[in-house]
Scaffold this motif. Structure first.
Motif, short mmCIF file in Angstrom:
data_model
loop_
_atom_site.label_atom_id
_atom_site.label_comp_id
_atom_site.label_asym_id
_atom_site.label_seq_id
_atom_site.Cartn_x
_atom_site.Cartn_y
_atom_site.Cartn_z
N UNK A 53 0.84 -1.20 0.00
CA UNK A 53 0.00 0.00 0.00
C UNK A 53 0.87 1.25 0.00
N UNK A 54 0.27 2.34 -0.49
CA UNK A 54 0.91 3.64 -0.35
C UNK A 54 -0.08 4.59 0.33
N UNK A 79 4.87 10.52 1.39
CA UNK A 79 4.30 9.26 0.91
C UNK A 79 4.97 8.15 1.71
N UNK A 80 4.16 7.31 2.33
CA UNK A 80 4.66 6.19 3.11
C UNK A 80 4.24 4.90 2.42
N UNK A 81 5.23 4.04 2.15
CA UNK A 81 4.94 2.71 1.61
C UNK A 81 4.75 1.76 2.78
N UNK A 82 3.80 0.87 2.62
CA UNK A 82 3.46 -0.07 3.69
C UNK A 82 3.34 -1.47 3.11
N UNK A 95 -5.23 6.52 2.03
CA UNK A 95 -4.81 5.30 1.36
C UNK A 95 -4.96 5.53 -0.14
N UNK A 96 -3.84 5.56 -0.86
CA UNK A 96 -3.86 5.88 -2.28
C UNK A 96 -3.81 4.62 -3.14
N UNK A 97 -3.11 3.61 -2.67
CA UNK A 97 -2.94 2.39 -3.46
C UNK A 97 -2.93 1.21 -2.50
N UNK A 98 -3.61 0.12 -2.87
CA UNK A 98 -3.61 -1.09 -2.07
C UNK A 98 -3.68 -2.29 -3.00
N UNK A 99 -2.70 -3.16 -2.89
CA UNK A 99 -2.64 -4.36 -3.73
C UNK A 99 -2.41 -5.56 -2.83
#
Length: 93
Positions: free
Chosen positions: A8-9, A43-46, A72-76
């Motif tokens: 996620x980002x 921007x934090x990557x998780x 939450x901008x991106x979640x895969x």
């Protein structure tokens, strides 16, 4: 055992004085990384092994003094077995 990987980002909007606390929280968790930062946003990557851990990280970031918003901008989600497979040539863009 969970066989998923959540990638996620998150975009954080924060006051300038909140950055040291954000960095401390990110450094305390192996699955977090600051990918980009500006004066009042970053921007934090998780990477986590379940959705609950992702939500716990978001909650912890939101509770930091001076953090105004966490988006939450991106979640895969990918299975660990799939991530261990080699990429086939010609499939990447």
């Amino acid at each position: 055992m969970n066989d998923e990987q959540h990638i996620s980002s998150l975009v954080l909007l924060h006051r300038h004085e909140a950055l040291p606390a954000i960095k401390a929280l990110v450094e305390a968790h192996a699955g977090l990384e600051i990918a980009a930062q500006g004066d009042c946003r970053c921007v934090v990557l998780c990477e986590t092994n379940d959705q609950r851990a992702l939500m716990d990280h978001i909650d912890a970031l939101e509770l930091l003094p001076g953090v105004l918003n966490v988006s939450l901008i991106y979640h895969h989600v990918e299975s660990l077995g799939e991530l261990d497979q080699p990429m086939e040539p010609g499939l990447s863009s």
